[in-house]
Design a protein around this motif. Structure first.
Motif, mmCIF file in Angstrom:
data_model
loop_
_atom_site.group_PDB
_atom_site.id
_atom_site.type_symbol
_atom_site.label_atom_id
_atom_site.label_comp_id
_atom_site.label_asym_id
_atom_site.label_seq_id
_atom_site.Cartn_x
_atom_site.Cartn_y
_atom_site.Cartn_z
ATOM 1 N N LEU A 11 30.025 41.809 44.718
ATOM 2 C CA LEU A 11 30.912 42.969 44.711
ATOM 3 C C LEU A 11 32.286 42.573 44.173
ATOM 4 N N GLY A 12 32.809 43.406 43.276
ATOM 5 C CA GLY A 12 34.103 43.134 42.653
ATOM 6 C C GLY A 12 34.004 42.390 41.343
ATOM 7 N N MET A 13 32.793 42.109 40.883
ATOM 8 C CA MET A 13 32.615 41.340 39.651
ATOM 9 C C MET A 13 32.958 42.175 38.420
ATOM 10 N N ASP A 14 33.514 41.505 37.404
ATOM 11 C CA ASP A 14 33.764 42.122 36.110
ATOM 12 C C ASP A 14 32.769 41.578 35.098
ATOM 13 N N LEU A 15 32.478 42.379 34.071
ATOM 14 C CA LEU A 15 31.661 41.939 32.947
ATOM 15 C C LEU A 15 32.551 41.960 31.714
ATOM 16 N N TYR A 16 33.001 40.763 31.295
ATOM 17 C CA TYR A 16 33.924 40.658 30.172
ATOM 18 C C TYR A 16 35.135 41.569 30.365
ATOM 19 N N LYS A 17 35.728 41.465 31.542
ATOM 20 C CA LYS A 17 36.942 42.189 31.916
ATOM 21 C C LYS A 17 36.731 43.677 32.158
ATOM 22 N N LEU A 54 38.258 35.452 47.597
ATOM 23 C CA LEU A 54 39.371 36.375 47.817
ATOM 24 C C LEU A 54 38.993 37.723 47.212
ATOM 25 N N ALA A 55 38.139 38.429 47.915
ATOM 26 C CA ALA A 55 37.613 39.692 47.410
ATOM 27 C C ALA A 55 38.722 40.735 47.295
ATOM 28 N N SER A 56 38.584 41.604 46.304
ATOM 29 C CA SER A 56 39.565 42.665 46.090
ATOM 30 C C SER A 56 39.445 43.737 47.158
ATOM 31 N N LYS A 57 40.484 44.555 47.261
ATOM 32 C CA LYS A 57 40.491 45.670 48.208
ATOM 33 C C LYS A 57 39.314 46.605 47.932
ATOM 34 N N GLU A 58 39.052 46.881 46.650
ATOM 35 C CA GLU A 58 37.973 47.790 46.280
ATOM 36 C C GLU A 58 36.604 47.222 46.664
ATOM 37 N N ALA A 59 36.437 45.914 46.483
ATOM 38 C CA ALA A 59 35.164 45.278 46.825
ATOM 39 C C ALA A 59 34.922 45.315 48.329
ATOM 40 N N ILE A 60 35.966 45.068 49.106
ATOM 41 C CA ILE A 60 35.844 45.096 50.567
ATOM 42 C C ILE A 60 35.522 46.506 51.051
ATOM 43 N N GLU A 61 36.155 47.492 50.460
ATOM 44 C CA GLU A 61 35.883 48.886 50.836
ATOM 45 C C GLU A 61 34.442 49.271 50.527
#
Length: 376
Positions: A11-17, A54-61
């Protein structure tokens, strides 16, 4: 009992930004539908819930939304282990309190692995660990992942209640498994390889860590990631696995990505023709591989007119025909005008831009910027 096995959500992963949060929310909806259709009793999440410690706020939600859906809306038991991408401490915070709601989270190996009884099965969650932790907890002189897993599994099976089917959960790289491009740091020099035979004796082993869904020998399975996280996974089916303890069988359920990955490979002329024929879905994320010409930023700009979600362009360099060079879409967000000129010079003339030419370009650029400033 029917067990749903999933792992490597990242969760929170990007694919090439490009953020995949929307895609991962889409996965949540399909996961819910599969659980309801398949009458699932327990969900096993075999590590790498998050993409970074250090997961992002969006990933934690999103994680909170998924767990609320599983435990409170669907009333299912959920067992989660930490993977190497997770922060074991953060993931397992409030774990004792959450057990009352049917959510079991095992962050780190602080004590010997204990079973969690669910219906006719006893589930043994083995979180990602370092060998030193096993040495300390089990008081055994182990020196490798294989020795550590052997120690843990021997201890589990020697004390297991045979009235229940033993199911193990783990996060590791098995020796005969296949990796993908997105399996970052899956293995270094072979030191972390674990033979799947170590898990002999379990009715089912729910593995996480590798993103290709696969049978790894015996009763051991990787569910793989629920979404493709690199273009090397473009043609791989993604989804979850379901183990039925009554029939002792494993079945697969696919998940359709919101944005499928598409690799277009061929000559420049063929690729132009394919683009004009609109053979690729508009919602797909695209990688283009040019086989007969060197790539350039001009070529990237041309293909972007036909592929809104073009993320990567690769081809051959002019100097070495067998050398692949790659241009990614997010490069354009940070590249300077001078970088583009230097890349153009390298692509078309096979030479580095001289210092004198660099200075002439910078002087011309500064003059143009001044003229534009005075004009406004």
């Amino acid at each position: 009992m029917r067990v749903l096995h999933t792992a490597d959500w990242h969760l929170g992963m990007d694919l090439y930004k490009v953020t995949l949060m929307e895609d991962q929310r889409w996965f949540k909806q399909q996961l819910k539908a599969i659980i309801e259709e398949e009458n699932i009793d327990v969900v096993l999440v075999a590590g790498d819930v998050y993409d970074t410690i250090l997961a992002s706020k969006e990933a934690i939600e999103l994680y909170d939304d998924i767990m609320y859906m599983l435990c409170m809306e669907l009333k299912k038991k959920v067992i989660v282990i930490a993977g190497n991408h997770d922060s074991a401490t953060r993931l397992a915070s409030l774990s004792r309190l959450l057990e009352g709601m049917g959510l079991y989270i095992i962050g780190s190996l602080k004590e010997k692995v204990k079973g969690i009884r669910v219906d006719d099965c006893m589930i043994y969650p083995i979180p990602y660990f370092h060998v030193e932790q096993v040495r300390k907890v089990y008081q055994k002189d182990v020196h490798s992942q294989a020795e550590a897993f052997s120690c843990i599994c021997t201890d589990i099976l020697s004390t297991a209640d045979h009235a229940y089917r033993p199911i193990a959960m783990a996060h590791a790289f098995l020796a005969n498994a296949e990796v993908c491009e997105s399996d970052r740091f899956a293995n270094v020099g072979g030191a972390e390889l674990v033979p799947s035979a170590i898990f002999d004796g379990f009715s089912y082993v729910a593995m996480g860590h590798l993103h290709r869904r696969q049978h790894a020998g015996g009763r051991v399975w990787y569910s793989g990631s629920p979404l493709p996280y690199s273009f090397s996974e473009a043609d791989q089916p993604k989804g979850v696995l379901i183990y039925d303890s009554q029939t002792d069988t494993v079945t697969k359920r696919d998940i359709q990505p919101l944005h499928p990955l598409q690799v277009c490979k061929g000559s420049y002329a063929d690729l132009k023709e394919r683009m004009l024929k609109h053979t690729v879905p508009d919602h797909a994320y695209v990688k283009i591989e040019v086989t007969d010409l060197p790539v350039s930023y001009e070529m990237l700009d041309y293909f972007r007119q036909g592929y809104e979600n073009l993320l990567q362009l690769s081809g051959k360099s002019m100097e070495q025909e067998q050398t692949n060079i790659t241009i990614r879409l997010h490069d354009l967000e940070t590249i300077s005008d001078l970088d583009i000129v230097q890349q153009f010079f390298q692509d078309y003339y096979g030479e580095e831009l001289s210092e004198a030419a660099r200075q002439l370009f910078l002087q011309a650029q500064q003059k143009l910027e001044k003229e534009e400033m005075y004009a406004t």
